[in-house]
Every structure is written in structure tokens, then in C-alpha cells.
Design an enzyme around this catalytic site. Structure first.
Site, PDB file in Angstrom:
ATOM      1  CG  ASP A  25      -2.262  -0.789   1.175  1.00 57.04           C
ATOM      2  OD1 ASP A  25      -2.760  -0.594  -0.012  1.00 57.04           O
ATOM      3  OD2 ASP A  25      -2.630  -1.333   2.021  1.00 57.04           O
TER       4      ASP A  25
HETATM    5  C1  BGC Z   1       0.500   1.113   6.530  1.00 57.70           C
HETATM    6  C2  BGC Z   1      -0.040   0.008   5.538  1.00 57.70           C
HETATM    7  C3  BGC Z   1      -1.201  -0.004   5.428  1.00 57.70           C
HETATM    8  C4  BGC Z   1      -1.866   1.235   5.014  1.00 57.70           C
HETATM    9  C5  BGC Z   1      -3.423   1.255   4.954  1.00 57.70           C
HETATM   10  C6  BGC Z   1      -0.149   2.598   5.772  1.00 57.70           C
HETATM   11  O1  BGC Z   1       0.050   3.415   6.804  1.00 57.70           O
HETATM   12  O2  BGC Z   1       1.970   1.227   6.450  1.00 57.70           O
HETATM   13  O3  BGC Z   1       0.435  -1.365   5.955  1.00 57.70           O
HETATM   14  O4  BGC Z   1      -1.882  -1.169   4.490  1.00 57.70           O
HETATM   15  O5  BGC Z   1      -1.320   2.224   5.997  1.00 57.70           O
HETATM   16  O6  BGC Z   1      -3.869   2.119   4.559  1.00 57.70           O
HETATM   17  C1  NOJ Z   2      -1.672  -3.774   5.520  1.00 58.20           C
HETATM   18  C2  NOJ Z   2      -2.832  -3.794   4.697  1.00 58.20           C
HETATM   19  O1  NOJ Z   2      -3.915  -4.177   5.518  1.00 58.20           O
HETATM   20  C3  NOJ Z   2      -2.498  -4.798   3.451  1.00 58.20           C
HETATM   21  O2  NOJ Z   2      -3.609  -4.805   2.515  1.00 58.20           O
HETATM   22  C4  NOJ Z   2      -1.162  -4.484   2.730  1.00 58.20           C
HETATM   23  O3  NOJ Z   2      -1.101  -5.377   1.853  1.00 58.20           O
HETATM   24  C5  NOJ Z   2       0.067  -4.363   3.755  1.00 58.20           C
HETATM   25  N1  NOJ Z   2      -0.225  -3.376   4.794  1.00 58.20           N
HETATM   26  C6  NOJ Z   2       1.389  -3.869   3.087  1.00 58.20           C
HETATM   27  O4  NOJ Z   2       1.324  -2.596   2.511  1.00 58.20           O
END
Ligand code: BGC
Ligand code: NOJ
Length: 833
Positions: free
Chosen positions: A508
Site C-alpha cells: 500500500d
Molecule cells: C500502512 C500500511 C497499510 C496502509 C493502509 C499504511 O500506513 O503502512 O501497512 O496497509 O496504511 O491504509
Molecule cells: C496492511 C494492509 O492491510 C494490507 O492490505 C497491505 O497489503 C499491507 N499493509 C502492506 O502494505
């Protein structure tokens, strides 16, 4: 007891150094983790509830409860990010009425009071916390019974003194005014709206019931009351905290009735205990709804109609009901966990597979990413990709709920094959605020459906009519949704023939179309440049895997023409990956907006990323020409640490506007070179695919929370569940975990160890036994339910399985064809090195 000194179980003359490095121990027989000193590095939590009523509870009784939706139907208040952490809970106070001494048996919220024999047992959907002080022992069992919308606290108080004792017991909770977000921000209104009723010793919390709410909460006690309190300031006293409530100090409730301010619930019970006597006091906290036109009793009054809830309260205040409810809950978990049991040479593996990892998978399924010590319950909805992956870890336990979940997810897919990134659990509608355009999302649906079909063989599922974007009239068979998922990628290829990344792929935080220089702007939804050509090698790998799965599904349906097309598409994409996604010793990560490579030796930082190494090999790319093995060697050389495998190297030392959120994190944390645990099992699986059982298992043990128990001081999170992240080698706190419980790590580790290392893997045509074990294992035993039959599996040796003995009959290869429902089948697999 002083914090820092283990009470029992680990102390004593036979204690080892390892014993003293922990904060508790596993009681595998009871399926409990026993914490024997309260000052764990962080609150170590557990979950109550299995269906609609839920709560989190820490080892010192902190936490909160909610009905269905942690944001909109919050029963009790909790203060995230407070000092100390974990404020707000299900508190009980004991007071010695002869001396005025008082304490909480859960240590918090009275941590200055020394306790003897503190013990917290976190079990499957229940928690017991107890301790003693000056000869008065108190233990509370917390659980939410099956099929009810309430929780029970069963408190047992024992007088261990030689003489009789007079004690007071106080319960204490703080009500949340339902919408947890509003509750913690809108004080100008909220300080005036709180309302309660106290009738027959039951405290009813009815804020906003007078207008548009038809629900209320209740808090009841099994004993006659000496008094009660419902206004926080009366209970605590002005300017006092939960550590020294004025009412408890004085030993007398004030019978306060809340009008506005902060409604609380507290009962005061006096107990006279003979020497050795134990008394049981039951508290019940619950949620109830009334029909809109029958809310008040008498009609036209402002009094809550209690006719429906009264019998429920009466029933659950009875000791027998509670005993049975607890036994039923335990039996429920016996049933759920009975479907897969393994006995291997490694105790940490057995414990995680048989108990805790399976439990975590189910909790993650129930909670998605809503409520934990790190997810405040007011944030994200259900993730499209997250929910599809969460399925992988529990589809063998509750296939019918996986089925339901898949249909909900698929209904949020759009007609062009794209998907809302998130949907709301209450409405099941796609979330417009975040929208679509995370270009990996649709492909995960194929993986989720494939897993369900492999587990159940339920082919009719593919005919199930499912709408697009929940629009009535747009229904198409589920199979058509899968076709469109694949098409979505093929319609969006970039200049190298690789899939366009969109807002982000699995990572993400790799935001290649967002150039954000405004603080607070959301990285994932800001797009302020157009015409970019950012491509993802990760999505390419995922596409290859998904296209092969869909080919397998087409074959089952007799759609041979389609099967050929999907296999060809997989083949073609694999070729593109080899041509434009290979960097010489590993798979590249992406091409950015301008077409520059990411995850290459050409880069100064971020030269190698874990995700494409895992996903390309899972798709089978490079298995034949040796690229897969080479990529995995690069992972071992450049990314592996004793605490797990980091996400990329070198970490980004500063913010890079062309990469987005990934570079917003300080080096070693989260996506910027943290050990993002979700990705590690992909590498474990990839290692088994190249036949490297030693490395696969070694990586598995580096993350296994139980195997990390003796470094609790470093790891800091719960030793019974996986965390999303462990700080990477660039971080000053390398090895420290964060964000435990709600993470795709749970499902993927479960899949990696059970299906690929132990190799018990459902396939379209039956159950495969294809272990890739570490050298030196003599084999292992397992019992697995599959499509209604029970398989008693015994694996001997560590090589690959070439044939099986199924009830004594030789079967070539490693696939057991499905047996008749109800059959018990004995399987012997002899592995030859
Ligand atoms: C996190 C990710 C997460 C995302 C969701 C980010 O701040 O690092 O792990 O999936 O937020 O919006
Ligand atoms: C947490 C999110 O829930 C997941 O969808 C994503 O793949 C990981 N973070 C990595 O960014």
C-alpha cells in the site's frame, strides 16, 4: 508480588535462564497462555466473542466491548495511546473492609498494590485473571457466551485466612456513548446527553435511546447490592483516577445517577467470608435492542422497555448458566480446532498450528483490521485483498463462512473487474472514500475462490449469481467475476507489458502515481499527475499465479478452451517477467511513473524487494530455468535477518516523492525495510517449491511467536500470535514487534507451514501430501478433515513423496482422491531423499 518476579510456573529451583526471560508460559493442554507477571512489555491482549458481540481484553483487564461494529456500537470506553497504555477496562476492586485496604486483582488499575500469585490465562475466546492480597484471593473469568449479545464476568473470591473476613467488591466500567469516534471528540454535545436507569440493581445505559437509538446496554450483578454508581465523578471523586476511586476508598457507593458527563457502571457488593470460603459473584454486561414501536414501558414514557431483556439477564446471572456457557464455548473451540492436528518434532510448530495460529486466523476473520491494540476500531473497513487472504487461513475450519464472505467481497467488484479497496461491514457496500484502482485487488478474489473450491469441491459455487457494485440487476455468475478479474489486469498493461500498478499493489505504500508534498495528504488516494506508466512486477507474478488457478477452475468446469487461454496468458506474463522483470540475480520490483526501474542493482537504495521474489516464484516463474533459486539465494544474502526477512534493502534514507509512503517511514520500520511479516511466508513457500526444506523451516521458526517467546524482552508483543511487523536491521529497535493480531501474516504462515512445509495441501482433485521438511526430521503425524472424511496421515522420512499407501493401497504420486463423507482414511507417505 512485585512486578518483575515470576510467581509460579516458571520460578523455583528448577527454573532455567529461558524461564526467567519470559513473562509466562504455554499451557498447551488447556490451550492457554499463562502470564505470571502483569508488567508485560506491552498489554498482551485476547478477544472475547465469536459472532456479533466482541471485546478485547488485556492481561490486566484493559479493553472494551462492542456489538458488531467497533466504531458505531461501542459499549465501553477505552483510551488508546494513553499513559500508561491500556486505560479503560473491565475492572473489579476488592476492599478489605476491616482495614480499608483495596486493590484490583488484575493489577491495573491499582498497580501500586502488591499482589501475590498474579496469573492471567488467555484462552480461546476467554480470559481468566486472578491474584491474592493479604489472604484474599480473587479470580475473574471473562467470556462472551455463544449466541448471546453479552459478556459474563464470573468473580470468585476466596478467604485464605484462618479467620473470617468482611470484604467489599466493586465492579467498574465506563460507558462509551456508542459512536467511538464521536465519543472521543464531540464533548460539547456529549457532556449533556448521558442517561442511565438503575432498576432492581441493573444499570441500564440509555444515552440517545430517547431519540433515534433502539438499543441500550445493561450491567447486572448476581448479588444484592450495597449500592451502585453511574456517574464517573461520584465514583472516582474529582481529580482522581481509576487507581484510587473515592467510593472504593471509602467502602461505600454513592448511588449516583448520571445526568450527562461520563456515565459509568459500578456495583458494590459486601461479602462476609468464613475461613476457606469461596463466594461467586457474576456480573453481566450486555447489549439489547427493542423494536422501534415498543421501546418504552409504559408506552409514551421515557423508561426503557425491559421485558425482553429481563429474562436474559436473569438467566445469565445464574451460576449453572455460566458454567454451561463456558463449557459450551470450550466445546465449540474443540470442534473448530479438531479439523487439523499435527504432531511434529517441533513443539513450537505443533502449538501454533494446532492452537494459536488457527485461533488468530479466526479472530482476524471476525475482526478484519478493525479492533486491536493498534487498530482503534474507528478506522478501516474490510479490505478487498485482506479479506481474500484471510480466508486462506480458516477455509478448512468454517468453509460456509468463507463462502459467505467471498460472496460479500465479490459483490463489491465493479463491472470492469476492478474492486473497491474496502467495504463497510455493516452495509457491505464499497467504500467510495477510498474507491478502486489498487490494481492487485481483483486477482486476490481468484485466489480466495480457488482456495474455497480446493477445500470443498463445491463447484456449484461458481454459478452463484453475484452483482457488480451491489447493483440489483447486474448479477452474473461468480465465475464471470473471476474472468473479469483477470481481464482487468490484461486491460491495463504498461510499456513493458507488465501490469500497471494504479494506486498501489499489495504494498500500500509504494505509491508511484502520487507525488505528495502536502502534509497529511493520503498517499493512497492522492493522484496529482497523469499519464504515468508505473508497472508492478509483483502484480505480474500474482497474475501468473491467478491465471493458473483460473485455468485449473476452467478445467474443472470442462471449459477446455478457456483453460488453454489462461495458461497461455500465464505463460506470456511469465515471459514478460523474465524479460523485463529480472535484474540478473533477483526479480525487480516495479517501474515508476517515468519508466525508471525500482528494485534493481541500478538503484542506490531499494535495490531488492521481497515481494516479487515471493510472488513470482509462487506463480512458478523461474522454477525451470533456475531464476527462482537464484532469487531466493539473493533473499538469503541480502534480506534475511535472525528476526525474519526485511522488505527491502537498502532502506530509503529520506523521503522520495516519486515513491510515496514507503519512504515516509524511518529506515527499518513498516514498509521501509521493516520485517513486514506477511511477506515472509511467501518466501517459505517459494523455498519449498525449489525443494529447500531447511531454509523454509528456518525462516518459519524465525517468525514463529512461540519460538520467539524467550526473547519477549526484545519482541515485546504477545508470544502467542503473529505481529504485522518486526523492526528491521536498519532500525535501532531491531527485533521489536508491533501491530500484533490483525494481519495477513496469520493466514499466510498457516498456509506456509501446513500446506507447503508439512505439505498437506487441498487441491482441486483431492488432498495432496507433499511435504518439504527440514533435514533430520524423522517425519510427522497429522489428522486432517477434508470434504467430510478424516485422514490420519503419517509421513516417514524427509525426501519428496512419490507414492502413498491409502488404507494400505498403493497410490502413485502424492494426491489422495476424496474419500466418502464420514470415512476415516489411513494414509502413509514414505518420503525418499
Ligand atoms: C500502512 C500500511 C497499510 C496502509 C493502509 C499504511 O500506513 O503502512 O501497512 O496497509 O496504511 O491504509
Ligand atoms: C496492511 C494492509 O492491510 C494490507 O492490505 C497491505 O497489503 C499491507 N499493509 C502492506 O502494505
Amino acid at each position: 508480588m512485585l512486578p518483575g518476579r515470576p510467581a509460579k510456573g516458571r520460578a523455583g529451583p528448577t527454573a532455567t535462564v529461558e524461564d526467567l526471560l519470559r513473562y509466562g508460559y504455554f499451557d498447551d493442554e488447556q490451550r492457554e497462555y499463562v502470564i505470571d507477571r502483569p508488567d508485560t512489555p506491552l498489554p498482551w491482549i485476547n478477544y472475547l466473542g465469536t459472532d456479533a458481540y466482541f471485546g478485547i481484553v488485556s492481561n490486566t483487564a484493559g479493553g472494551y466491548s462492542f456489538y458488531r461494529d467497533a466504531k458505531l456500537r461501542r459499549l465501553t470506553r477505552y483510551r488508546y495511546n494513553n499513559a500508561p497504555l491500556d486505560v479503560g477496562g473491565r475492572y473489579v476492586y476488592v476492599r478489605d473492609d476491616a482495614t480499608g485496604d483495596y486493590w484490583s486483582p488484575s493489577w491495573q488499575p491499582t498497580p501500586e498494590r502488591e499482589l501475590d500469585g498474579y496469573e492471567c490465562r488467555h484462552g480461546l475466546s476467554y480470559t481468566k485473571i486472578g491474584s491474592a492480597r493479604n489472604g484474599i484471593r480473587a479470580e475473574t473469568l471473562y467470556f462472551a457466551p455463544l449466541g448471546e449479545t453479552l459478556e459474563v464476568w464470573r468473580v470468585r473470591v476466596t478467604n485464605e485466612r484462618a479467620e473470617s473476613a468482611e470484604v467489599s467488591l466493586f465492579s467498574a466500567i465506563e460507558f462509551c456513548l456508542w459512536d467511538a469516534q464521536d465519543d472521543s471528540t464531540n464533548f460539547q454535545r456529549n457532556y449533556s446527553i448521558g442517561q442511565v436507569e438503575v432498576v432492581d440493581g441493573v444499570i441500564y445505559h440509555k444515552t440517545e435511546y430517547r431519540e433515534r437509538r433502539d438499543h441500550f446496554a445493561y450491567f447486572a450483578c448476581s448479588e444484592p447490592l450495597a449500592g451502585f454508581d453511574t456517574q464517573r465523578e461520584s465514583f472516582l471523586g474529582a481529580y482522581r483516577g481509576w487507581d484510587r476511586p473515592a467510593v472504593v476508598e471509602a467502602g461505600a457507593a454513592k448511588d449516583s445517577v448520571a445526568h450527562g458527563w461520563q456515565p459509568v457502571g459500578s456495583h458494590h457488593v459486601r461479602l462476609a467470608l468464613a475461613p476457606g470460603e469461596t463466594r461467586e459473584v457474576i456480573f453481566v454486561l450486555g447489549y439489547a435492542e427493542n423494536p422501534k414501536d415498543d421501546k418504552f414501558d409504559p408506552p409514551g414514557s421515557q423508561t426503557v422497555n425491559k421485558t425482553r431483556v429481563r429474562p436474559v439477564i436473569e438467566r445469565w446471572l445464574r451460576s449453572e448458566t455460566v458454567e454451561k456457557g463456558y463449557a459450551d464455548l470450550r466445546a465449540y473451540w474443540d470442534g473448530l480446532l479438531g479439523g487439523l492436528r499435527v504432531t511434529t518434532p517441533d513443539g513450537d510448530t505443533d502449538r501454533m498450528v494446532n492452537i494459536w495460529n488457527a485461533y488468530q486466523c479466526l479472530v482476524t476473520f471476525n475482526m478484519s483490521r478493525s479492533a486491536s491494540g493498534y487498530e482503534s476500531g474507528i478506522g478501516r473497513g474490510m479490505g478487498f485483498r485482506d479479506s481474500n487472504q484471510d480466508l486462506l487461513g480458516f477455509v478448512h475450519i468454517l468453509p460456509e463462512r468463507a463462502r459467505e464472505r467471498i460472496l460479500d467481497i465479490a459483490a463489491t467488484q465493479k463491472a470492469d473487474g476492478g474492486a473497491y479497496h474496502q467495504y463497510q461491514p455493516l452495509t457491505k457496500r464499497g467504500n467510495n472514500d477510498i474507491g478502486d484502482g489498487f490494481n492487485d485487488d481483483p486477482l486476490w478474489l481468484i485466489l480466495g475462490v480457488a482456495a474455497y473450491l480446493k477445500e470443498t469441491g463445491d463447484l456449484a459455487f461458481l454459478d452463484e449469481p453475484v452483482p457488480f457494485d451491489n447493483q440489483p440487476g447486474s448479477e452474473a455468475p461468480l465465475y464471470e467475476h473471476l474472468r473479469r478479474s483477470l481481464r482487468y489486469t490484461l486491460d491495463r498493461l504498461g510499456p513493458h507489458g507488465l501490469p500497471l500498478i494504479g494506486r498501489a499493489d499489495w504494498n500500500d505504500c509504494l505509491n508511484l502515481n502520487c507525488f505528495s508534498d502536502t502534509p497529511g495528504e493520503p498517499f493512497q488516494t492522492t493522484e496529482n499527475a497523469s499519464g504515468g506508466v508505473a508497472e508492478s512486477v509483483f502484480i505480474a507474478g500474482l497474475f501468473v499465479l491467478a491465471a493458473k488457478e483460473l485455468a485449473g477452475i476452467a478445467a474443472l468446469l470442462g471449459q477446455d478452451g478457456e483453460e488453454v487461454v489462461y495458461r497461455a496468458a500465464a505463460e506470456k506474463m511469465a515471459g514478460t517477467v523474465t524479460e523485463h522483470g529480472w535484474d540478473g540475480a533477483w526479480f525487480r520490483r516495479a517501474y515508476d511513473f517515468h519508466g525508471n526501474v525500482i528494485g534493481s542493482g541500478e538503484n542506490d537504495e531499494g535495490q531488492i524487494f521481497i515481494e516479487p521474489q515471493g510472488m513470482c516464484v509462487l506463480g512458478g516463474v523461474g522454477l525451470e530455468d533456475g531464476l527462482a533459486a537464484r532469487a531466493l539465494d539473493s533473499v538469503a544474502e541480502r534480506l534475511a535477518t535472525p528476526h525474519g526477512i526485511v522488505l527491502q534493502q537498502p532502506a530509503y534514507s529520506g523521503y522520495r516523492i516519486e515513491l510515496g509512503e514507503i519512504s515516509s517511514y524511518p529506515p527499518g520500520y513498516k514498509e521501509n525495510a521493516g520485517i513486514f511479516c506477511h511477506t515472509n511466508p511467501w518466501i517459505m513457500i517459494a523455498e519449498t517449491m525449489v525443494g529447500n526444506g531447511d531454509r523454509a523451516f528456518d525462516y518459519y521458526r524465525r517468525l514463529n511467536p512461540s519460538a520467539r517467546e524467550t526473547i519477549s524482552e526484545v519482541h515485546r508483543c504477545e508470544p502467542y500470535v503473529y505481529a504485522q511487523m518486526i523492526a528491521g536491521k536498519d532500525a535501532p529497535t531491531h527485533g521489536e514487534a508491533k501491530n500484533s493480531w490483525l494481519t495477513g501474516t496469520a493466514a499466510w504462515n498457516f498456509v506456509a507451514v501446513t500446506q507447503w512445509i508439512l505439505g498437506i495441501r487441498p487441491d482441486f482433485g483431492g488432498l495432496r501430501i507433499d511435504p518439504v521438511l527440514p533435514g533430520g526430521w524423522p517425519g510427522f503425524e497429522a489428522v486432517r478433515s477434508f470434504r467430510g472424511a478424516t485422514y490420519e496421515i503419517s509421513v516417514r522420512g524427509t525426501g519428496r513423496v512419490t507414492h502413498l499407501l491409502v488404507d494400505g493401497e498403493r497410490v502413485e504420486g502424492n494426491l489422495i482422491p476424496p474419500a466418502a463423507s464420514g470415512a476415516v482414511v489411513r494414509v502413509e507417505a514414505v518420503a525418499t531423499a
